[in-house]
Every structure is written in structure tokens, then in C-alpha cells.
Design a protein around this motif. Structure first.
Motif, PDB file in Angstrom:
ATOM      1  N   GLN A 164       0.811  -1.217   0.000  1.00  0.00           N
ATOM      2  CA  GLN A 164       0.000   0.000   0.000  1.00  0.00           C
ATOM      3  C   GLN A 164       0.846   1.270   0.000  1.00  0.00           C
ATOM      4  O   GLN A 164       0.298   2.374   0.012  1.00  0.00           O
ATOM      5  N   GLY A 165       2.168   1.106  -0.013  1.00  0.00           N
ATOM      6  CA  GLY A 165       3.042   2.272  -0.100  1.00  0.00           C
ATOM      7  C   GLY A 165       3.392   2.898   1.225  1.00  0.00           C
ATOM      8  O   GLY A 165       4.089   3.918   1.274  1.00  0.00           O
ATOM      9  N   ARG A 166       2.934   2.322   2.344  1.00  0.00           N
ATOM     10  CA  ARG A 166       3.264   2.869   3.667  1.00  0.00           C
ATOM     11  C   ARG A 166       4.586   2.244   4.134  1.00  0.00           C
ATOM     12  O   ARG A 166       4.628   1.415   5.028  1.00  0.00           O
ATOM     13  N   LEU A 167       5.663   2.671   3.508  1.00  0.00           N
ATOM     14  CA  LEU A 167       6.948   2.033   3.761  1.00  0.00           C
ATOM     15  C   LEU A 167       7.571   2.470   5.072  1.00  0.00           C
ATOM     16  O   LEU A 167       8.198   1.690   5.771  1.00  0.00           O
ATOM     17  N   LEU A 180       1.273  13.647  -4.524  1.00  0.00           N
ATOM     18  CA  LEU A 180       2.205  14.384  -3.670  1.00  0.00           C
ATOM     19  C   LEU A 180       1.579  14.661  -2.301  1.00  0.00           C
ATOM     20  O   LEU A 180       2.270  14.611  -1.274  1.00  0.00           O
ATOM     21  N   ALA A 181       0.285  14.921  -2.276  1.00  0.00           N
ATOM     22  CA  ALA A 181      -0.399  15.158  -0.997  1.00  0.00           C
ATOM     23  C   ALA A 181      -0.381  13.894  -0.139  1.00  0.00           C
ATOM     24  O   ALA A 181      -0.193  13.967   1.086  1.00  0.00           O
ATOM     25  N   ASP A 182      -0.561  12.720  -0.761  1.00  0.00           N
ATOM     26  CA  ASP A 182      -0.472  11.457  -0.020  1.00  0.00           C
ATOM     27  C   ASP A 182       0.911  11.296   0.598  1.00  0.00           C
ATOM     28  O   ASP A 182       1.052  10.849   1.747  1.00  0.00           O
ATOM     29  N   TYR A 226       6.883   7.728  -0.935  1.00  0.00           N
ATOM     30  CA  TYR A 226       7.523   7.497  -2.219  1.00  0.00           C
ATOM     31  C   TYR A 226       9.029   7.675  -2.091  1.00  0.00           C
ATOM     32  O   TYR A 226       9.493   8.700  -1.572  1.00  0.00           O
ATOM     33  N   PRO A 227       9.808   6.702  -2.552  1.00  0.00           N
ATOM     34  CA  PRO A 227      11.268   6.842  -2.540  1.00  0.00           C
ATOM     35  C   PRO A 227      11.711   8.040  -3.366  1.00  0.00           C
ATOM     36  O   PRO A 227      10.919   8.619  -4.132  1.00  0.00           O
ATOM     37  N   GLY A 228      12.988   8.391  -3.243  1.00  0.00           N
ATOM     38  CA  GLY A 228      13.503   9.612  -3.838  1.00  0.00           C
ATOM     39  C   GLY A 228      13.208   9.775  -5.314  1.00  0.00           C
ATOM     40  O   GLY A 228      12.763  10.841  -5.761  1.00  0.00           O
TER      41      GLY A 228
END
Length: 563
Positions: free
Chosen positions: A171-174, A472-474, A482-484
């Protein structure tokens, strides 16, 4: 001919004060000897250094304990071996490497040992109790005890936490956002993948579970773009695997190699990445895992295809035949990766490779490699449509996987394709820039054809600038991390489309954040953004914020991937 004497039995008394053949014995030396006999009988023979830590020694005294033990073994007239090969005779081994272990008893020596408690033969439970193994390893022959590889109820907590970490990663919550939101409880968000895997580490009860935690940590740090941390965890995993006979060792070794190759790829060291993958395929044990484990095969094929894609794009201007062969191999390997993803029923893996395949097709077309057999369609190369449909399929998979998060790459790739439809003047004026006609989301949705339903209005607003802004707001709110490279890509796309929409202040803000973030990227990725910034954005836009412009002769006009 004189007959050989049968070695005398060795009587070992476990009751304090411990003794060997009636003489007092140092506890640590006797413990190691009994531990080796236990391993010989029940565990395959080897006792590793890690087995001594916390039981009879710590890391700082291990060498001293081993040296004292071997002096005692000599006094007790018992031969003990070391190293991985248990078939060798101890008298021929290199003593200089003895302190590294692992340790083992030759079969003849193990038969001599008589382990006693108060003068009678010790039971299996008593030996395990003396060694401190009761809670971890009990013999299958002990009445009422489970077999050594039994699954215990407390393992459920570990596996639950591991699943929570993997779901958070999908889910991208790294990672938990940085201050002012100190932890997940403060944000009201579920725990991040990194938090969850660290909690799983506190619950791990077996060598395999501990190694699995280390592997997942390495994979998370790699996805976060921190190669240094990823490589540290890979080194820790290597030590764990070498120190123990870990269940699933071949799988762990294969994944260790793949994550190492990912780190090399992220650093844009393509020869090293390909060398690691080639070595893995040629290794007997890891090659077997590669053939029969679909998850491993997906990872290998997907990464090999990405390396071929990068090499093809790099050679397209100077060596078209080689570039074409690499591009064809890239698409073939992406196809194999997709098949492996569905073989393992992994929508997450499938959506990644579908997006990669779509972007590869579009990039190959951009550098004049559109006549590849794999890109032919009814006699014509309609690669933009096919690229969009592959990316739409990736987005459809994201929306239909239970708990699956949305991929930032899908949005980034489509925004690049949309503005790639333009043929701008180099360094256009603001008026020229705004006169360009990139494909809008509605046009992209039309190209998607039967997969257009992937672009629902919730995640895909009517303007690209809003698509980028939502992601970007997320990131800023901590809902996703999001990674670099992904973050920089979103910032640039937002700046481009904001400027095209006439929202110059918003464009300047994104470019300012991008300028601050660029130093974290590897040089080739920085070059992609620098050239895109210099060549495609209008000269009137935040002149003072532009990165230094390289001389025109120093810039190579090639299509860079930056992804």
C-alpha cells in the motif's frame, strides 16, 4: 599383527560439579562437547558459533572459550573437528581457522561418550535441560513432545506481523513520516512496513524467521532508496545463513542475491547487477530455486528485463543492432516475469511488470526501436496505444487486488507519455510552452480501450496537474511514502503540468522542492531531471531556481529512463 585398541569410553557427569572420567571439568568446555554430541544425534552434526552465544559466552569471549575447550578436549583424549566438511579427519584440519567453527564430533568419538546424571544414563530431556534447549529444541522421541520442526501457537503472532508489514509495503506505507508526526499512533495511520517488520523481529522464534525478517528489512530499505542500509541488512542476512543451517537457506540465498542486484541497479551499476543475476542462474542450488520458485523467477526476470532495457536505451544511438537485441530480450523477460507473477497468484508482482512492459515499449519507440517483432501489431507499430494499455492493465490490477495500493509509477509513466506527444522547441518561451497540446487524461483513457475503467475519477482527476498533486499530498501526509526517484518524478510532472496550466506559483514551488531533493539521486538520474528542466520548461520559469546548465556539447541527446 597387533590388534588396534578400542578407544576407552568417556564418562561425562552433568550434575554439578561437572566431571569427565571422574575429574572436574570446566563447564564451558563440557557444555560444548555435550552440545556436539546432541547435534550429532539429532541435528545433522554441526554446532555453530551462534549456538554458543548467550549460553556459555558472548561475542567478546568466544575465541577464548573455544581455545580453552580444545585444550580440554586434548586432555580428555577426544578428537573434535571444525569447518563445514564433517568427512575430514580432524588431525588434517587447519588449526588457524578453528575459532571460526562450526564444530562437530566424528562418529567414532560420539560413540565413546556416556552422558550421565548422578551416575546413571541421562535422559534426552535431562541433556536438553543441561544444554538449555528445552524451550527451543526437544527430541521427537521424548514422550509427549512435538517434533523439532513443529509449528507452535506463538508463531501465529510472528506471521501476522509479517503479513502486516508486507501489506503496508504493497500500500506504499513504507516508513513512518518524519516529524512533526513522530509515530503511527500520532498520525492515526496503521503502522508502516518498517515498523511492522521490526515488531516481527521481536517475535521471531526460529533461525528462519529471524533470517526472513532481515531479508524483508533489506527489501524495504532498497525500495526506500537507501542502498547503504539495504546492503547492511544483506550482510547481516549472509552472516545468519552462514552461522546456522537455516530452513529455506537456498531461497534466502537466492533472494539475497536478487536484492543485491537491485541495489546495484538502483546505483546504475548495470554490469554488476547483470553479473549477480548471471551468477545466481549458474549456481546449482540457486538456479534450482530460480526454475521452480515463481516468486524468485518473477524477481529475476523483471530485474533482468529492466537491466536490458537500460542497456538498450543507452546503446540505441551508437549500436542499433545490439540495442535491438537487448530490447527484444527485455520484452521477452518481461513476458516471463508476468507469467511467473500469475503462476504465484500475485497481483502486486503482475502490476509492476505490466507497467514496466508498457513503458519499455514506449521508450523503445522513442529511440527508433519500434520495429521489434514483439511490438508489431497488425503489420503496424502502434506502440503508444499498446504502452497505455499495458499501464492501464497495471492500474486495473491495483484496483482489483484486495488491500492493494496505487502505484505512483503508473501515473508518472502516463504523464510522461502524455507530454511526450508534444514536439516542443528547445527552451520554449512561456507562450510556446503553453501552446503545446499534451494528451489529456480523457485521451489516455480512450487509448486504453477496454481497460479504460481502470481510470476511475477518484484516483484520476480530469487534469494531470491534479493527478500529480493528489499523489504528492499522499506523500506529504504520510499516507504513502515514495522513494527519492518517484518523489522527484512526481515533483517534475507536477511542475510541468502546473506551468502548462498557467499555475506558475505552484510550478515554482514544486521545482524548488525538486532542486533540494536532487542531490540524493545517483548522477544519471540527476542528469535526467537537469536536462528535462533545461530543455523542456520555459526560460521565464524561475530562472534563479534552475540547476547549472551544462555546455551543449557535453549533453548527450538520448532518452533517459529515470525509473
Amino acid at each position: 599383527m597387533p590388534q588396534l585398541k578400542t578407544p576407552a569410553p568417556l564418562s561425562i557427569e552433568l550434575t554439578s560439579p561437572q566431571s569427565v572420567n571422574g575429574k572436574r571439568a570446566a563447564f564451558q568446555s563440557l557444555w560444548l562437547l555435550v552440545r556436539m554430541q546432541h547435534a550429532h544425534d539429532a541435528e545433522g552434526g554441526l554446532v555453530r558459533l551462534a549456538d554458543l552465544r548467550g549460553e556459555v559466552s558472548d561475542a567478546s569471549t568466544l575465541r577464548m572459550v573455544v581455545s580453552r575447550a580444545f585444550r580440554d578436549f586434548k586432555a580428555w583424549s577426544i578428537e573434535v573437528g571444525w569447518g563445514e566438511d564433517t568427512r575430514r579427519e580432524p588431525r588434517f584440519l587447519n588449526a588457524e581457522r578453528r575459532s571460526q567453527g562450526p564444530f562437530w564430533l566424528p562418529a567414532a568419538e560420539a560413540k565413546r561418550m556416556r552422558v550421565l546424571v548422578d551416575g546413571r544414563a541421562a535422559t534426552a530431556a535431562e541433556v536438553a535441560s543441561f544444554l538449555g534447549l528445552r524451550s527451543r529444541k526437544r527430541r521427537a522421541s521424548e514422550p509427549g513432545s512435538p517434533p523439532p520442526d513443529a509449528v507452535h501457537l506463538q508463531d501465529a503472532a510472528f506471521w501476522k506481523q509479517l503479513v502486516a508489514s508486507q501489506q503496508a509495503a504493497r500500500q506504499g506505507r513504507l516508513m513512518t513520516p518524519v516529524a512533526p508526526m513522530a509515530d503511527s499512533s500520532a498520525t492515526g495511520l496503521p503502522a508502516s512496513a518498517l515498523e511492522s517488520i521490526r515488531l516481527a523481529g521481536t517475535l521471531a522464534a526460529t533461525d528462519f524467521q529471524r533470517a526472513l525478517v532481515t531479508l524483508n528489512e533489506a527489501m524495504l530499505w532498497r525500495r526506500l532508496g537507501d542502498n547503504e542500509q539495504a546492503r547492511r541488512r544483506l550482510q547481516a542476512l549472509k552472516k545468519q545463513r552462514l552461522a546456522h543451517h537455516v530452513a529455506g537457506n537456498d531461497y534466502l540465498g537466492a533472494m539475497e542475491c536478487i536484492v543485491s542486484a537491485w541495489c546495484a541497479y538502483t546505483a546504475r551499476d548495470l554490469p554488476l547487477a547483470q553479473s549477480l543475476l548471471s551468477g545466481m542462474a549458474e549456481d546449482a542450488a540457486r538456479g534450482l530455486v530460480l526454475r521452480h520458485h515463481p516468486d524468485v523467477r518473477f524477481e529475476w526476470c523483471n530485474l533482468w528485463a529492466l537491466v536490458c532495457r537500460s542497456r538498450a536505451l543507452g546503446l540505441s544511438a551508437d549500436d542499433k543492432p545490439t540495442a535491438a537485441a537487448l530490447a527484444e530480450e527485455s520484452l521477452q523477460r518481461f513476458g516471463e516475469a508476468l507469467a511467473a507473477a500469475f503462476e504465484s497468484h500475485s497481483f502486486d508482482a503482475a502490476q509492476h511488470v505490466a507497467a514496466n512492459m508498457g513503458m519499455a515499449a514506449w521508450l523503445f519507440d522513442r529511440v527508433g526501436l519500434s520495429d521489434l517483432p514483439a511490438l508489431a501489431h497488425d503489420g503496424q507499430a502502434d506502440t503508444t496505444r499498446r504502452a497505455v494499455q499495458w499501464i492501464a492493465f497495471s492500474e486495473w490490477l491495483c484496483g482489483h487486488a484486495d488491500g492493494q495500493g496505487r502505484s505512483a509509477w503508473n501515473a508518472i509513466y502516463l504523464m510522461r507519455i502524455a507530454r511526450g506527444h508534444c514536439r516542443p522547441e528547445q527552451q520554449p518561451t512561456l507562450a510556446q510552452f503553453r501552446a503545446q497540446k499534451p494528451l489529456d487524461p480523457a485521451a489516455i483513457s480512450k487509448l486504453a480501450g477496454p481497460l479504460a475503467d481502470a481510470f476511475d475519477v477518484t484516483h484520476w482527476p480530469a487534469r494531470w496537474v491534479d493527478v500529480a498533486q493528489a499523489r504528492l499530498a499522499d506523500h506529504q501526509a504520510g499516507r504513502r511514502r515514495y522513494p527519492g526517484l518517484q518523489h522527484c518524478s512526481l515533483l517534475f510532472e507536477h511542475a510541468w503540468y502546473a506551468a502548462h496550466a498557467g499555475e506558475l506559483q505552484a510550478a515554482e514551488q514544486s521545482l524548488g522542492v525538486l532542486r533540494e531533493a536532487l542531490p540524493q539521486l545517483v548522477p544519471s538520474d540527476r542528469a535526467y531531471f537537469t536536462e528535462s528542466w533545461n530543455d523542456t520548461l520555459p526560460a521565464e520559469l524561475v530562472l534563479e531556481a534552475k540547476p547549472p546548465r551544462r555546455p551543449a556539447a557535453a549533453r548527450k541527446k538520448t532518452v533517459r529512463r529515470a525509473g
